[in-house]
Write an enzyme that holds these catalytic residues in place. Structure first.
Site, mmCIF file in Angstrom:
data_model
loop_
_atom_site.group_PDB
_atom_site.id
_atom_site.type_symbol
_atom_site.label_atom_id
_atom_site.label_comp_id
_atom_site.label_asym_id
_atom_site.label_seq_id
_atom_site.Cartn_x
_atom_site.Cartn_y
_atom_site.Cartn_z
ATOM 1 N NE ARG B 127 -3.970 -2.103 2.148
ATOM 2 C CZ ARG B 127 -3.781 -3.207 2.869
ATOM 3 N NH1 ARG B 127 -2.740 -3.311 3.671
ATOM 4 N NH2 ARG B 127 -4.635 -4.201 2.781
ATOM 5 C CE LYS B 148 -2.059 13.309 -14.260
ATOM 6 N NZ LYS B 148 -2.541 13.577 -15.633
ATOM 7 C CD GLU B 190 5.918 16.000 -22.937
ATOM 8 O OE1 GLU B 190 4.802 16.278 -22.495
ATOM 9 O OE2 GLU B 190 6.120 15.016 -23.670
ATOM 10 C CE LYS B 232 3.844 17.110 -15.089
ATOM 11 N NZ LYS B 232 3.942 15.805 -15.698
ATOM 12 C CD GLU B 242 -5.276 15.888 -15.533
ATOM 13 O OE1 GLU B 242 -4.297 15.185 -15.264
ATOM 14 O OE2 GLU B 242 -5.726 16.021 -16.665
ATOM 15 N NE ARG B 246 -0.744 16.648 -12.987
ATOM 16 C CZ ARG B 246 -0.085 15.869 -12.156
ATOM 17 N NH1 ARG B 246 -0.359 15.880 -10.885
ATOM 18 N NH2 ARG B 246 0.862 15.065 -12.599
ATOM 19 C CG ASN B 250 -3.339 16.497 -20.778
ATOM 20 O OD1 ASN B 250 -2.365 15.767 -20.611
ATOM 21 N ND2 ASN B 250 -4.388 16.471 -19.989
ATOM 22 C CG HIS B 253 -0.295 15.295 -24.372
ATOM 23 N ND1 HIS B 253 0.536 16.392 -24.483
ATOM 24 C CD2 HIS B 253 0.434 14.335 -23.752
ATOM 25 C CE1 HIS B 253 1.702 16.107 -23.917
ATOM 26 N NE2 HIS B 253 1.680 14.871 -23.469
ATOM 27 C CG HIS B 257 -2.267 10.602 -25.829
ATOM 28 N ND1 HIS B 257 -2.878 10.873 -24.624
ATOM 29 C CD2 HIS B 257 -0.949 10.457 -25.543
ATOM 30 C CE1 HIS B 257 -1.969 10.912 -23.672
ATOM 31 N NE2 HIS B 257 -0.792 10.674 -24.196
ATOM 32 C CG HIS B 270 4.804 11.019 -25.623
ATOM 33 N ND1 HIS B 270 3.430 10.893 -25.729
ATOM 34 C CD2 HIS B 270 5.011 12.031 -24.749
ATOM 35 C CE1 HIS B 270 2.853 11.787 -24.947
ATOM 36 N NE2 HIS B 270 3.781 12.490 -24.335
#
Lengths: 368, 368
Positions: B127, B148, B190, B232, B242, B246, B250, B253, B257, B270
């Site tokens: 955990r 993330k 990026e 960031k 988010e 936040r 993207n 993206h 994506h 990417h």
């Protein structure tokens, strides 16, 4: 809320949540979801198991549908084997296909296995969505307080998980009526445990009301679940992430988990295994110089609830000792035990000689 | 800490952590682990991939061993396919066999894939245990800020995960020197993105220092990584989970994506896919009435860094549109886009007509 419903607040700061305990709560589920602000537009995933689905899933679906919610039900096989990453993967697939978004809710309808599994889906899907528990066993009172969710790994139980608190818990006493008697007894064992580690008065109350509890009298059962949840909530609110105090909740679990592992999951119910474990812990207390009465009372109480207090004779002592060595509750090679100091209080000892434990395991064999 | 090392604090209350950026940091890893109080007695799991292991794993192991740590290294296949529950299961097995306990640390040594994967191991093992990132790509600056972590599901990327902040990030610029040029360019894409969405001055600086960045000049690269991480960090510290702000990260993206998904992971890096996506988003800005200069500058800048700005001709528009519909960044059927309003600022639009998007995708084809 129907008359007679008890409400308990689990205090965890901004993660605080209520547990509702009473009869007929499933019928009111839609209204309660609305009241808690769960968004109607976001689909809900209802996770349940093969032994519960036919009893209550339609009722929950209907109650939620009448309040405007769209619910998809996912059924997993009943039993501990469903607490694994493969089933998690399937449930995440079901959540995606049902269109669950970040504002969605995952519901656990069932016992501790469904709660742990669906809870980890809720904790990890899109990095965390809302979670609601509808426990259908007495045993599940334990997992409905504290937010511990997890699945098992081939090598260890509950090793992959999270702390993820529910929005609320709906404890509908009507669902308990369909439990087999053996599971009722095993569930009551964990309720008695909460008393043994924290509240001697509650142990006394359980002792006096054993017959009403075993008869599933709603008022007695509602009170006992409230008190059991309350004790756990007090402990968890003092130590949410199990840094120290929360470990006392493991009373009876060191021997108990080892018995479950050696017997193979299924032979002994969890509550039965920890009943035997609690008797073992009480005998360890006597070794440390505490009153003999602790061990005698612990054993008498469990017998009164029809619980086992001896280790089945075919389980091997060496295997039990070895299983304990693999348990999480060991640090730096020493044996750690939660040991009673009186009826209603415990201490954590990290200085338990393994020879004492072996002696107690041998002494707990059937026939002794 | 060696001279020239930059230190950036990611401000997240009690989960705040530093990012160290400089040359020769891996050699100092043991000392830094000690300084941060990571316990020597608890085993460490070092997760890396097949393309990084031979370059840096021994160095990290040696640095930690010299400070008294016991390290077990687990190697996963290089590439996005390792971000899955099967590999998570293997890594948890490796952690159990190495004896990791609740005070242990999981290290990610590699790019974004290793960071996301090892981070989710750290988030879910028992955990949650400690997590340290040692990124070895420019691209990974992005995943080393914000906590993330996730693995993929067959039906969706990054859908099973958590928010789990590291103890600290060690950004050793020496590791960047071994990157193939194509990955350098994709990583810089990026970095430029962070400027485009938040800080026009940084975009201007990147423009002026493009040659030094492409030559991997340590001082220019250290500064750019610091600024990229800093932007960031500012955004994430305002909105860790988010809820709103936040989402501006993207930028590029939504189309990016979709291109990755349709091309099959691997054909487009990417950073390359989001470079094309940023040009698309800038053209969308013009549709909304913002200056044409935004689209021209975005395209010119990406060309200067040797990045693609057109969609490969064999990718089908219908498939790209359909892939966007499956993306998480849609709510209630409307198309949501991060749209530039100037060089260095963006807004989130949830009113983007899909016909505009289709027109822009068509216009971005090679040859146009």
């Amino acid at each position: 809320m129907a008359a007679g419903t008890r409400e308990l607040k689990v205090e965890l700061g901004e993660r605080s949540y209520p547990i509702y305990i009473g009869s007929g709560l499933i019928e009111q589920a839609g209204e309660i979801f609305n009241r808690h602000g769960l968004p109607v537009k976001s689909p809900i995933l209802l996770v349940t198991d093969s032994s519960v689905v036919d009893l209550y899933a339609e009722k929950v679906e209907a109650a939620l549908a009448s309040a405007g919610y769209s619910v998809t039900t996912a059924v997993v096989p009943s039993g501990e084997a469903s607490k694994c990453l493969e089933v998690l993967d399937e449930l995440v697939g079901a959540a995606l296909e049902a269109g669950l978004d970040r504002k969605s809710t995952v519901i656990a309808l069932g016992g501790g296995v469904v709660g742990d599994l669906a809870g980890f889906v809720a904790a990890s899907y899109m990095r965390g969505v809302r979670f609601v528990q509808i426990p259908t066993t007495i045993q599940a009172h334990d997992s409905s307080v504290g937010g511990k969710v997890a699945v098992n790994h081939r090598l260890a139980k509950n090793i992959i998980g999270a702390f993820h608190q529910p929005e609320f818990v709906l404890y509908d006493l009507d669902t308990i009526l369909s439990l087999p008697m053996r599971e009722v007894r095993a569930g009551l064992s964990e309720l008695v445990k909460q008393g043994l580690l924290w509240d001697g008065d509650f142990v006394h109350w359980c002792d006096e009301h054993a017959e009403r509890l075993l008869a599933l009298d709603p008022d007695a059962l509602g009170y006992a679940l409230y008190e059991g949840c309350n004790i756990k909530a007090i402990v968890v609110s003092k130590d949410e992430r199990e840094n120290d105090l929360r470990a006392i909740l493991n009373l009876g679990h060191t021997i108990g988990h080892a018995l479950e592992a050696v017997a193979g999951y299924g032979e002994l119910l969890h509550g039965e295994a920890i009943a035997i474990g609690m008797v073992g812990a009480a005998r360890l207390a006597v070794k440390f110089g505490y009153e003999e009465r602790i061990a005698q009372e612990t054993e008498r109480l469990h017998l009164k609830f029809g619980l086992p207090v001896r280790i089945p004779s075919h389980l091997d002592t060496d295997e039990i000792m070895s299983a304990m060595m693999h348990d999480k509750k060991f640090s730096e090679g020493k044996m750690v035990f939660v040991v009673p100091t009186a009826i209603g209080s415990v201490e954590i000892r990290n200085d338990v000689p393994s020879s004492w434990v072996r002696e107690i395991v041998d002494g707990l064999r059937e026939g002794n």
